[in-house]
Design an enzyme around this catalytic site. Structure first.
Site, PDB file in Angstrom:
ATOM      1  CE1 TYR A   1      -5.349  -8.390   2.670  1.00 50.37           C
ATOM      2  CE2 TYR A   1      -3.520  -7.171   1.731  1.00 50.37           C
ATOM      3  CZ  TYR A   1      -4.622  -7.230   2.562  1.00 50.37           C
ATOM      4  OH  TYR A   1      -4.998  -6.119   3.288  1.00 50.37           O
TER       5      TYR A   1
ATOM      6  CB  SER B   1     -11.300  -2.268  -1.091  1.00 45.41           C
ATOM      7  OG  SER B   1     -12.128  -1.217  -1.513  1.00 45.41           O
TER       8      SER B   1
ATOM      9  CG  ASP C   1      -5.632   0.849   3.722  1.00 44.81           C
ATOM     10  OD1 ASP C   1      -5.654  -0.079   2.893  1.00 44.81           O
ATOM     11  OD2 ASP C   1      -5.814   0.671   4.944  1.00 44.81           O
TER      12      ASP C   1
ATOM     13  N   GLY D   1     -13.200   9.788  -1.157  1.00 43.80           N
ATOM     14  CA  GLY D   1     -11.791  10.205  -1.174  1.00 43.80           C
ATOM     15  C   GLY D   1     -11.424  10.972  -2.437  1.00 43.80           C
TER      16      GLY D   1
ATOM     17  CG  ASP E   1      -8.534  -1.480   8.674  1.00 45.20           C
ATOM     18  OD1 ASP E   1      -7.440  -1.346   9.246  1.00 45.20           O
ATOM     19  OD2 ASP E   1      -8.653  -1.404   7.444  1.00 45.20           O
TER      20      ASP E   1
ATOM     21  CD  GLN F   1     -17.255  -1.265   1.514  1.00 44.31           C
ATOM     22  OE1 GLN F   1     -16.485  -1.645   0.646  1.00 44.31           O
ATOM     23  NE2 GLN F   1     -16.945  -0.288   2.363  1.00 44.31           N
TER      24      GLN F   1
ATOM     25  CE1 TYR G   1      -2.182  -3.041   1.857  1.00 40.77           C
ATOM     26  CE2 TYR G   1      -3.305  -2.055   3.741  1.00 40.77           C
ATOM     27  CZ  TYR G   1      -3.073  -2.112   2.379  1.00 40.77           C
ATOM     28  OH  TYR G   1      -3.724  -1.229   1.542  1.00 40.77           O
ATOM     29  CD  GLN G   2      -3.769  -2.464   8.875  1.00 41.86           C
ATOM     30  OE1 GLN G   2      -3.948  -1.553   8.070  1.00 41.86           O
ATOM     31  NE2 GLN G   2      -4.766  -3.130   9.422  1.00 41.86           N
TER      32      GLN G   2
HETATM   33  N1  SPD Z   1      -6.979  -7.572  -1.924  1.00 37.51           N
HETATM   34  C1  SPD Z   1      -7.164  -6.888  -0.674  1.00 37.51           C
HETATM   35  C2  SPD Z   1      -6.670  -5.471  -0.665  1.00 37.51           C
HETATM   36  C3  SPD Z   1      -7.017  -4.810   0.622  1.00 37.51           C
HETATM   37  C4  SPD Z   1      -6.319  -3.530   0.852  1.00 37.51           C
HETATM   38  N2  SPD Z   1      -6.842  -2.776   1.983  1.00 37.51           N
HETATM   39  C5  SPD Z   1      -6.732  -3.415   3.234  1.00 37.51           C
HETATM   40  C6  SPD Z   1      -7.211  -2.554   4.364  1.00 37.51           C
HETATM   41  C7  SPD Z   1      -6.402  -2.728   5.592  1.00 37.51           C
HETATM   42  N3  SPD Z   1      -6.250  -1.525   6.300  1.00 37.51           N
END
Ligand code: SPD
Length: 290
Positions: free
Chosen positions: A232, A166, A164, A147, A95, A40, A70-71
């Site tokens: 987001y 994308s 986690d 994964g 990350d 990517q 989020y984390q």
């Molecule tokens: N639309 C964005 C979704 C991202 C999800 N993963 C984020 C990674 C952070 N650890």
């Protein structure tokens, strides 16, 4: 448009066909890193207001300013749903932010961390040290692997699995398929549970309905949690959960004060509140359509 997103007059805009006609924009100061890995396009920006920002294939993954919501939720909500999590698998999240949060749990003994793109880990170690700070914990084993293949090869190993990922475009696509969820279930120990990145019920109710449907068909207990993430698109994201035993909707244990004092978003109250959903999402949960 490139897969780095759009930059116009110093503003980065996250333009994606998955959320046609709407975008989040951040004013950026500097592009600190930009390179296509095997999987990517990876871009790392210094924004004017939100610290550094990681962008994969043009999609915002995090900013330093609001990454904690989020984390923390992706880690603590599933871990506190389980009465005694010892063995944990994380898929994606190169990350390191979710890993940082898991490492705060002293009772967790084994953490397998599986990320397909080593470059994301390397870039994060270099530019996002406050997130990529947990890879050297002796409990952590890093697996640079797909994964989906990793879970296929592991049966009955984990108390908690956190995905986690994308979005379902690019390398993460396979992580949104029924087969992957079946493999996740098989990788759990009895009484285990999974938590996966569950997209936005405002932006893509079709994806959310699909994920909830898969989870409902495979797990005796399932739930969907909402997480506020201002950067987001849509301002939030969901987490899809499936459980072989734990009830999910409230913490199974008290959150120790020492751990709580290190957090900014998660608490036992936020745990419960995350499952209170708009009526149309409640209906989706029951399989009554969008
Ligand atoms: N639309 C964005 C979704 C991202 C999800 N993963 C984020 C990674 C952070 N650890």
């Amino acid at each position: 448009m490139t897969n780095s997103g759009i930059i116009d007059k110093g503003w980065f805009s996250e333009i994606c066909p998955m959320w046609e006609g709407i975008a989040v924009s951040l004013k950026v100061d500097k592009l600190l890193y930009s390179k296509k890995s095997r999987f990517q396009q990876i871009d790392l920006y210094q924004t004017c207001s939100h610290g550094r920002m990681l962008v994969l294939d043009g999609i915002i993954q995090l900013t330093e300013q609001d990454e904690f919501s989020y984390q923390e939720m992706m880690a603590h909500l599933p871990l506190f749903s389980h009465p005694n999590p010892k063995n944990v698998l994380v898929i994606g999240g190169g990350d390191g932010g979710v890993l940082r949060e898991i490492n705060r749990h002293d009772d967790v003994c084994v953490i397998d961390f599986c990320e397909i793109d080593e470059e994301v880990i390397n870039v994060s170690k270099r530019f996002l040290p406050s997130m990529a700070c947990g890879f050297d914990d002796p409990r952590v084993t890093v697996h640079i692997k797909d994964g989906a293949a990793f879970v296929r090869d592991h049966h009955g190993c984990y108390d908690v699995i956190i995905v986690d990922s994308s979005d379902p475009v690019g390398p993460g696509e396979v992580l949104f398929e029924n087969q992957f969820y079946q493999d996740l279930k098989r990788a759990l120990k009895p009484g285990g549970l999974i938590a996966t990145q569950g997209e936005s019920f405002f932006l893509h109710p079709d994806w959310v309905e699909k994920l909830i449907g898969i989870t409902r068909s495979l797990f005796p207990i399932y739930a969907y949690a909402n997480i506020i993430v201002p950067t987001y698109t849509g301002g939030h994201i969901g987490m899809c959960m499936g459980s072989l035993g734990p009830k999910l909707l409230a913490p199974a244990r008290t959150v120790p004060q020492v751990l709580q004092s290190q957090l900014k978003y998660y608490s036992s109250g936020v745990h419960r509140a995350a499952f209170v959903l708009p009526y149309f999402v409640e209906k989706m949960l029951k399989g009554e359509g969008i």
